[in-house]
Write a protein that holds these residues in place. Structure first.
Motif, short mmCIF file in Angstrom:
data_model
loop_
_atom_site.label_atom_id
_atom_site.label_comp_id
_atom_site.label_asym_id
_atom_site.label_seq_id
_atom_site.Cartn_x
_atom_site.Cartn_y
_atom_site.Cartn_z
N VAL A 159 5.73 7.89 -3.65
CA VAL A 159 5.81 8.09 -2.19
C VAL A 159 4.80 9.12 -1.73
O VAL A 159 4.15 8.96 -0.67
N ASN A 163 1.72 8.60 0.98
CA ASN A 163 1.50 9.47 2.15
C ASN A 163 0.09 10.03 2.17
O ASN A 163 -0.54 10.14 3.24
N THR A 166 -2.19 7.28 3.27
CA THR A 166 -2.03 7.06 4.71
C THR A 166 -2.78 8.12 5.51
O THR A 166 -3.37 7.82 6.57
N ALA A 233 0.00 0.99 9.43
CA ALA A 233 1.36 0.51 9.71
C ALA A 233 2.03 -0.05 8.46
O ALA A 233 3.25 0.09 8.28
N ALA A 234 1.24 -0.68 7.58
CA ALA A 234 1.82 -1.25 6.36
C ALA A 234 2.23 -0.17 5.37
O ALA A 234 3.29 -0.26 4.72
N SER A 236 2.91 3.02 6.09
CA SER A 236 3.81 4.04 6.63
C SER A 236 5.26 3.78 6.22
O SER A 236 6.06 4.72 6.15
N THR A 237 5.60 2.54 5.93
CA THR A 237 6.97 2.21 5.50
C THR A 237 7.07 2.01 4.00
O THR A 237 8.13 1.59 3.51
N GLY A 238 5.98 2.29 3.25
CA GLY A 238 6.03 2.21 1.80
C GLY A 238 5.42 0.93 1.27
O GLY A 238 5.16 -0.04 2.00
N SER A 240 6.82 -1.19 -0.57
CA SER A 240 7.79 -2.28 -0.63
C SER A 240 8.04 -2.93 0.72
O SER A 240 8.87 -3.84 0.83
N SER A 241 7.36 -2.48 1.76
CA SER A 241 7.59 -3.02 3.10
C SER A 241 7.07 -4.46 3.18
O SER A 241 6.17 -4.88 2.44
#
Length: 406
Positions: A159, A163, A166, A233-234, A236-238, A240-241
């Motif tokens: 994670v 970050n 990102t 955007a992809a 930012s949620t990890g 596995s999004s």
């Protein structure tokens, strides 16, 4: 701690590896061939039009895109291999960054083509330095984030790597937005110009090739901006999004957007639009002020210093020199001889003249207003003239009001 073995269920973003489904071989092979085919074209245009920096940055970006799809093809056989995923992710981040850097190098040339008054800053080289500095930070964050997100031994490290990556994409997005703002601000100044456009390079900015090149730069910038925004955007949620794992989103908004941008840049090279003026407008050779500043007399900031000293004559006064009290000279009298010649400096050189402290000074004696008379005039008492009717006018009156109509 980083690992080099396959990810475990604790470190893999999705069950079975880093991607939910195997990447398509046909689609990635087509994109690999498409990016590879643009490399010789950009190599030719860079040599043909002498744009080495621009062509080199695009070629590096194309090579990274090829490496990205090679890594994705390798993931087809092993979805849990962190090395393959790291190669794919890092090359996928770095390729558009180098392509965007190539676009940034064009802006100083566009600003200089219209004249020095339309530059955003006095030295366009600082624009390249600023954008390249942002890109270096973006590349560093993307590299570190890719390594940690694919080789992390725990979920927290993965994670953290996502970050960091990102953040690198956010820096890249910020540089693209700044570029768009500066570009359209320069266009606004040109459209609402208060200066005269330099006609020296009018053959360049009035040509259809130059206008087509600017249109290509705008389309390319917007495609890269959309691609980076989708990537942020992809991630930012990890990993596995659904947005990151979607193969359609990756093909359409990532790979296809970058491919269209590179095709446009390859078909509209700046060297064809600028011609020989590309070298003349390079920020490495532009001076701070290309035009010499003409100093007008009334606008000159250099004021002559006022010195309080007696101005001496360039030659000593003689007995025949004139003073305010000298008697009048007859009309046919010869002019008095002068020491030296005023029309020939060679006969009366400055170093042969007496110093200021030794030469006599022309001193005008003070005289009261009622004592000033013309040279040689004979003073006589003022006779009051009797007026018609026996009245005597006042001495202060210059015109007799009663005698005007007589």
């Amino acid at each position: 701690m980083l690992i080099t073995r396959e990810c475990t269920p604790d470190t893999c973003p999705v069950p079975g590896g880093f991607l939910e489904s195997q990447p398509g071989l046909a689609g990635n092979a087509f994109l690999l061939a498409a990016f590879a085919s643009l490399i010789p074209l950009n190599l030719y245009t860079g040599i043909r039009y002498k744009t080495p920096l621009y062509a080199s940055l695009i070629i590096v970006g194309l090579v990274l895109e090829v490496v990205s799809h090679i890594g994705k093809i390798l993931l087809h056989s092993d979805l849990a291999n962190p090395t393959f995923f790291s190669v794919y992710l890092m090359a996928n981040f770095w390729g558009p960054t180098f392509i965007g850097t190539a676009i940034y190098t064009v802006l100083p040339h566009v600003m200089a083509i219209y004249g020095p008054e339309f530059r955003f800053i006095s030295r366009p080289i600082y624009i390249n330095i600023s954008f390249m500095t942002l890109d270096i930070f973006a590349l560093a964050f993307q590299a570190v984030g890719s390594i940690f997100s694919s080789n992390g031994s725990t979920t927290a490290e993965t994670v953290q790597g996502v970050n960091i990556a990102t953040a690198g994409l956010a820096i890249q997005l910020a540089s693209l937005i700044i570029f768009i703002f500066v570009y359209y601000y320069v266009n606004y100044r040109i459209a609402h110009r208060r200066y005269i456009i330099d006609p020296k390079l009018a053959v360049v900015f009035l040509s259809s090739k130059f206008k087509l090149f600017l249109l290509g730069i705008q389309i390319t910038t917007f495609l890269l901006t959309i691609r980076v925004a989708v990537r942020i955007a992809a991630l930012s949620t990890g990993l596995s999004s659904g947005l990151f794992q979607s193969e359609i989103v990756t093909y359409v908004l990532d790979d296809t957007a970058v491919l269209l941008a590179t095709i446009i840049m390859s078909l509209t090279p700046p060297g064809r639009a600028f011609g020989p003026s590309w070298k003349d407008t390079t920020p490495f050779t532009l001076r701070r002020n290309c035009r010499p500043r003409i100093r007008l007399p009334l606008r000159s900031q250099e004021r002559p210093s006022i010195r309080t000293r007696v101005i001496s004559q360039p030659y000593p006064l003689t007995s025949t020199s004139f003073t305010p009290t000298s008697p009048p000279r007859p009309y046919n009298a010869a002019s008095p001889p002068l020491v030296g010649s005023l029309t020939s400096p060679a006969l009366n050189a400055v170093y042969k003249r007496p110093p200021y402290d030794l030469s006599p000074a022309a001193v005008v004696p003070f005289m009261a207003a009622n004592e000033v008379t013309s040279p040689g005039a004979v003073t006589s008492p003022i006779k009051k003239k009797k007026m018609w009717g026996g009245a005597t006018p006042d001495a202060s009156q210059l015109v007799n009001p009663n005698g005007i109509w007589s």
